[in-house]
Design an enzyme around this catalytic site. Structure first.
Site, PDB file in Angstrom:
ATOM      1  N   GLY A  15       7.808  23.038  -9.474  1.00 50.43           N
ATOM      2  CA  GLY A  15       8.612  22.623  -8.349  1.00 50.43           C
ATOM      3  C   GLY A  15       7.510  21.801  -7.474  1.00 50.43           C
ATOM      4  N   VAL A  27      -8.792  16.019  -3.823  1.00 50.30           N
ATOM      5  CA  VAL A  27      -9.404  16.108  -5.371  1.00 50.30           C
ATOM      6  C   VAL A  27      -9.981  14.997  -5.712  1.00 50.30           C
ATOM      7  CG1 VAL A  27      -8.905  16.450  -7.853  1.00 50.30           C
ATOM      8  CG2 VAL A  27      -7.901  18.204  -5.938  1.00 50.30           C
ATOM      9  N   ARG A  29     -10.824  12.153  -3.809  1.00 49.37           N
ATOM     10  CA  ARG A  29     -11.944  11.885  -2.998  1.00 49.37           C
ATOM     11  C   ARG A  29     -13.292  12.730  -3.109  1.00 49.37           C
ATOM     12  NH1 ARG A  29      -9.396   8.858   2.399  1.00 49.37           N
ATOM     13  NH2 ARG A  29      -8.100   7.213   0.989  1.00 49.37           N
ATOM     14  N   ARG A  76       9.520  19.048 -16.274  1.00 55.89           N
ATOM     15  CA  ARG A  76       9.251  20.437 -17.124  1.00 55.89           C
ATOM     16  C   ARG A  76       8.884  19.714 -18.555  1.00 55.89           C
ATOM     17  NH1 ARG A  76      15.722  21.762 -16.785  1.00 55.89           N
ATOM     18  NH2 ARG A  76      15.608  19.490 -16.544  1.00 55.89           N
ATOM     19  N   CYS A  77       8.200  20.692 -19.151  1.00 51.12           N
ATOM     20  CA  CYS A  77       7.681  19.955 -20.503  1.00 51.12           C
ATOM     21  C   CYS A  77       7.445  21.305 -21.529  1.00 51.12           C
ATOM     22  CB  CYS A  77       6.110  19.594 -20.366  1.00 51.12           C
ATOM     23  SG  CYS A  77       5.414  19.199 -21.799  1.00 51.12           S
ATOM     24  N   ASP A 107       2.986  29.725 -11.081  1.00 58.13           N
ATOM     25  CA  ASP A 107       2.509  30.380 -12.307  1.00 58.13           C
ATOM     26  C   ASP A 107       2.766  30.102 -13.634  1.00 58.13           C
ATOM     27  OD1 ASP A 107       5.214  31.146 -12.098  1.00 58.13           O
ATOM     28  OD2 ASP A 107       5.067  33.433 -11.909  1.00 58.13           O
ATOM     29  N   GLY A 108       3.823  29.282 -13.775  1.00 57.46           N
ATOM     30  CA  GLY A 108       4.102  28.761 -15.083  1.00 57.46           C
ATOM     31  C   GLY A 108       2.814  27.648 -15.377  1.00 57.46           C
ATOM     32  N   THR A 130       3.134  26.128  -4.384  1.00 60.66           N
ATOM     33  CA  THR A 130       4.674  26.271  -4.543  1.00 60.66           C
ATOM     34  C   THR A 130       4.930  26.940  -3.421  1.00 60.66           C
ATOM     35  OG1 THR A 130       5.941  28.268  -5.453  1.00 60.66           O
ATOM     36  CG2 THR A 130       3.654  28.624  -5.459  1.00 60.66           C
ATOM     37  N   ASP A 132       6.944  29.089  -2.536  1.00 54.90           N
ATOM     38  CA  ASP A 132       7.509  30.655  -2.834  1.00 54.90           C
ATOM     39  C   ASP A 132       6.506  31.724  -2.149  1.00 54.90           C
ATOM     40  OD1 ASP A 132       9.975  29.624  -3.505  1.00 54.90           O
ATOM     41  OD2 ASP A 132       9.669  29.981  -5.465  1.00 54.90           O
ATOM     42  N   ASP A 134       4.340  33.162  -3.769  1.00 53.22           N
ATOM     43  CA  ASP A 134       4.492  34.279  -4.578  1.00 53.22           C
ATOM     44  C   ASP A 134       3.352  34.544  -5.819  1.00 53.22           C
ATOM     45  OD1 ASP A 134       4.911  31.984  -6.441  1.00 53.22           O
ATOM     46  OD2 ASP A 134       6.843  32.817  -7.154  1.00 53.22           O
ATOM     47  N   ARG A 167      31.469  35.288  15.602  1.00 53.54           N
ATOM     48  CA  ARG A 167      31.251  34.399  14.397  1.00 53.54           C
ATOM     49  C   ARG A 167      29.645  34.908  13.764  1.00 53.54           C
ATOM     50  NH1 ARG A 167      31.550  28.059  15.430  1.00 53.54           N
ATOM     51  NH2 ARG A 167      33.981  28.355  15.048  1.00 53.54           N
ATOM     52  N   ARG A 176      13.665  33.309  -5.635  1.00 57.46           N
ATOM     53  CA  ARG A 176      14.415  34.139  -6.593  1.00 57.46           C
ATOM     54  C   ARG A 176      13.984  35.264  -6.810  1.00 57.46           C
ATOM     55  NH1 ARG A 176      17.783  30.447  -9.457  1.00 57.46           N
ATOM     56  NH2 ARG A 176      16.626  28.432  -9.335  1.00 57.46           N
ATOM     57  N   LYS A 218      25.460  40.837  21.561  1.00 47.18           N
ATOM     58  CA  LYS A 218      25.164  39.641  21.146  1.00 47.18           C
ATOM     59  C   LYS A 218      26.157  38.534  21.033  1.00 47.18           C
ATOM     60  CE  LYS A 218      21.063  40.806  18.421  1.00 47.18           C
ATOM     61  NZ  LYS A 218      20.219  39.682  19.117  1.00 47.18           N
ATOM     62  N   SER A 220      26.323  35.809  19.148  1.00 46.57           N
ATOM     63  CA  SER A 220      26.359  35.526  17.598  1.00 46.57           C
ATOM     64  C   SER A 220      25.191  36.073  16.675  1.00 46.57           C
ATOM     65  CB  SER A 220      26.121  33.782  17.552  1.00 46.57           C
ATOM     66  OG  SER A 220      24.549  33.919  17.852  1.00 46.57           O
ATOM     67  N   GLN A 259      14.479  22.355   1.097  1.00 45.28           N
ATOM     68  CA  GLN A 259      13.357  23.172   1.461  1.00 45.28           C
ATOM     69  C   GLN A 259      12.113  22.651   0.735  1.00 45.28           C
ATOM     70  OE1 GLN A 259      14.815  27.783   1.731  1.00 45.28           O
ATOM     71  NE2 GLN A 259      16.264  26.360   0.474  1.00 45.28           N
TER      72      GLN A 259
END
Lengths: 328, 328, 328, 328
Positions: A15, A27, A29, A76-77, A107-108, A130, A132, A134, A167, A176, A218, A220, A259
């Site tokens: 992603g 990288v 330069r 994707r490959c 990680d992929g 990434t 994430d 992670d 509300r 994920r 509060k 909301s 995002q």
């Protein structure tokens, strides 16, 4: 002993993450500064297989540091997972006399890079890119800071409209398996509650929390929901809360792929620059099969092996505790 | 042994910094969560002297986490430097039975806090809030990340217009004694050169660098100038370069106080939340005369004494080296 | 009678304006949609002279609608003012069999286009692209809305820090002869005063106004200064006010070229799209030597002659009146 | 003949719209400038019924022009639809001797205002404040420009990540009955297709369009879906397209309420200022039971009767045509 490296290629895979272009620029330069011939591979591993490999000079990365996405594209490959695909990729690298590869991704991406490096002895250096956050071995991954800022700006706008007692806003954010984006977004936006993939939050608990908020006047409530939350995404949770709590007006926002985009924050540009700079320098020192990452304020290396197999719980536990105290 | 603390006041002092409101919110809510009565002092030390001290509840810090500036205001206060002023301040605190004070600000703020604490034995905890990042004891000060992002967004816009060979842009950023904003801004925006208060950069060197850029077909050049640069601000430098290099079209931007404002970045909101949370917790543990700060990814304390007397060179040396490599 | 037009070229000239890329995209795609071969000229009139003219297809304008600046670049070109230069330009157009030219720019651009069209009979259509909004024949010029938004976002940040009684902020905005940016920025940002090139505002008047504000307990004052203001730019005015009013702390911001850049607002993207679309359609209807512009909500044409010679006072008089009423 | 008006109240009702605060500021200050006593009603018609009516001075609207939402809040109020509710509201207005009411909102707001004015003879002036742009009598309603910019910024980020051939992004925007936001967003973001409530777009047509795009090597496709689209929202449409076109990777974003918030654009601040200024001036001229609106570049009045009963098709037909030409 310093290796004899003359040609290095760089690719992005997986992603998109904001900051990838800053990293590609660093990288390329840093390589050129050190007398290396630099190459860019288009569309990740797919570009290795289809020989979409082009020389890059210092000007080819001009005016990209501020751009979201990646000028080298990703794809994707599946073919790269096969022996035939890997062989094609290797043959193409050899056509250009490429000695080493910098791979920017998650990680992929690293799993592929590790197998490729082991199989053909090609030098490999990974950069954690990434949103994430992670991966083990870097406190922050490339794109994470920008993604949180994007989420927080969105929630700020929602807050402007959130001034009635009855509300509830449910905002679904990426993640994920990792609640990192959700947790930092919740603290930064002053959300009333956050649902994370790493935690089983019972619906009862959430409702109790929302009721407490209501009783303390509060005006909301904002609930952040990780897409990987066990009780479902924002729509599902909103529906369940509504069933139990029907005088509430529930509103749902799904931020989705926005995002992943946007101009990188300063933090991500500096991180991308640092890690790209380090990736080349580590290769030139003779290191390989590693990932460069940020630990504290220092750039350090981790073996791809460790990066892939260490399952660290990256949720910041002090933040988790703070969400309860600060949303009273 | 835990101290007997019942009432705590918080104030902001010195220049505004984005994230101060996030910090005030965290201080107030963490105090209330722990059963403390919380008070806000308006306009810094001036408010202590004029008894502008008001109780704050959890709702009084609602919907402020995203706001620039400080809801408690700041002000210059010469009177607090006098014994009479300090005495008035102390008397007012005693009227409210206030046991401890959280002060958010820079070194001027801490100097006052330290004297005040020493003189009257009042418990004091400092939070580093200044966009300049010029305090020992915290890798990042509150507002620094936002300020850099503000500068970088401005430069991104300038870059859009910078596509002719013979144009030089000089951008003046804040930093009388500290080049931190300038350096991170330069790396993040891909500037061609940066002039810092900490370094004597000869004009010749700058011109050589710009000429090299021109010869390698750079389409434009951006020079970041710290306001505290020894050869003068952006106007002065532009004028001197123009004299030596008259075929260049030079353009000047002075960002000024807009660098102090704006909605805080996620990083600064989290930092403000963490430091505010920690400030109260440290006071409740019995600590005093200290500053809470971020070191690596951890919140740690430093004595006000050390924070004020240790003169660390905070410029990140790897970034300084990188600016040369990455702007080729 | 419809003309026989097969090949059309487009160029941008003069200062960059956000929305130019949206317009280029619309010109190119509308041409192609109508079966025309489209060409892009790089660096304005300079590209005509040096034959930097390239075919453009629908994909060559993909993913540019959101970018600031212009993908076709602009350049100053003195040579186009000479007969020899114009002849070279014409000869190059003929090499490509180009029948018509769309020029996006300001009055300098149109002056050149008009002479060129008269001299060689080449069909010409102008699009008003300048942030200054200083052209007759279009209520809004391309880039004006974005530039104002950029200024207003900057002032919003300054306002965050402006909460003390004795502080005056002077913000210099673009506009050598036109106060359009200054006036709309002043109304949008709630500035206390605005100094325009079109008006002689005495310093006394400004100081009276500022004193009135102070007496009614305004917490801060923001003064917008057009670069073409008769009493000098922001620095000069700040200095003069300071001399007269020395208890004020005066702060200066010079926004400079960042006002020319940035991703175009939706308004400017739509305006650019509409005007580009119309430019081609007008040429295909047989019109030439005109400018397309927005009047009310409609696209209408004005002769280049009128656009260049009508000196309309474009300051919106109701806004001028409103600044006084609304800043009480 | 000028009416004898001494006290005027202002309220906001219905969904929030950016620019409401700019309008409140203009209403209050224009009233005060003209010697009127001004009052603010909290939470719309609910505040009239519960007598939540407070005096406002010039300072009470300081530093709000840039804020999203409305400082006067809005609320749903079923009670105002009853005779008893209206009577209570009227009685409360009389307690404060209020002679006239400025209501900022959409058609629900105006329906209430019209009945109230007819029933009690109270003077009423409406200001069109709704992001949907679905009112007759004003080319642009307050908040519309900001909402489109918000949508467009979100889509820009999505585009950063959209560089693969087989990916389709579906973005749901507000508009139950009005496709105005969707249409302007589509043109501004260069979307490949747009689904509007006003049009029956067959799924076949959409798929044909997407296939054409694919065959001409578009690298990605973005489809804007109005929430009121007849084939369902973005999730439903994405699902149906996926069924028919399964090699596509479909991604969904639901922007939701963030479209209602955010700092107003310069356009909306000026519009709000103009309309608020005009609302008071019209009342002082003796006009009532009208709405002030923008037509072309002029502020004009429309009777509430006409504003509510004229069903104009506000979709800009030239933009609808352009979406096809410009997305080739």
């Amino acid at each position: 002993m310093k290796p004899n490296i003359k040609n290095i290629a760089v690719l992005t895979s997986g992603g998109d993450a904001p900051g990838m272009n800053a990293c590609i620029r660093a990288v390329v330069r840093t390589g050129i500064y050190n007398g290396i011939n630099m190459f860019g591979v288009l569309q990740g591993y797919q570009g290795l297989i289809s020989n979409n490999i082009n020389p890059m000079d210092a000007r080819s990365v001009s005016n990209i540091i501020h751009l979201g996405g990646t000028i080298l594209k990703t794809a994707r490959c599946l073919e790269f997972k096969t022996d035939e695909g890997m062989q094609l990729a290797y043959d193409n690298l050899k056509k250009h006399d490429i000695d080493a590869l910098v791979v920017i991704g998650g990680d992929g991406t690293f799993t592929g890079a590790k197998r490729f490096g082991e199989k053909f002895g090609i030098r490999v250096m990974g950069v954690p890119g990434t949103i994430d956050n992670d991966l083990y071995g870097s406190d922050f991954t490339l794109g994470y800071d920008t993604a949180i800022n994007t989420v927080v700006e969105a929630i700020d706008k929602i807050r402007d409209t959130a001034d009635s007692h009855d509300r509830l806003f449910f905002i679904e954010v990426m993640g994920r398996d990792s609640g990192c984006i959700a947790l930092r977004s919740a603290v930064s936006s002053g959300a009333e509650a956050v649902l994370l993939p790493e935690k089983d939050t019972s619906l009862n608990e959430l409702i109790t929390q929302l009721e407490t908020g209501a009783s303390t006047k509060k005006t909301s409530s904002i609930v952040i929901v990780s897409e990987g939350n066990k009780d479902g995404g924002a729509y599902d949770v909103a529906k369940k809360v509504k069933e139990r709590f029907n005088h509430y007006d529930t509103k749902v926002t799904i931020l989705g792929h926005l995002q992943r985009g946007g101009s990188p924050s300063s933090f991500d540009r500096i991180l991308g620059s640092r890690l790209g700079f380090a990736a080349i320098n580590e290769l030139l020192k003779g290191n390989t099969m590693q990932m460069v990452g940020l630990r504290g304020n220092d750039v350090q290396t981790t073996s791809l092996e460790d990066a892939l197999t260490t399952h660290s719980f990256k949720l910041e536990s002090d933040l988790l505790e703070m969400t309860k105290v600060l949303s009273i």
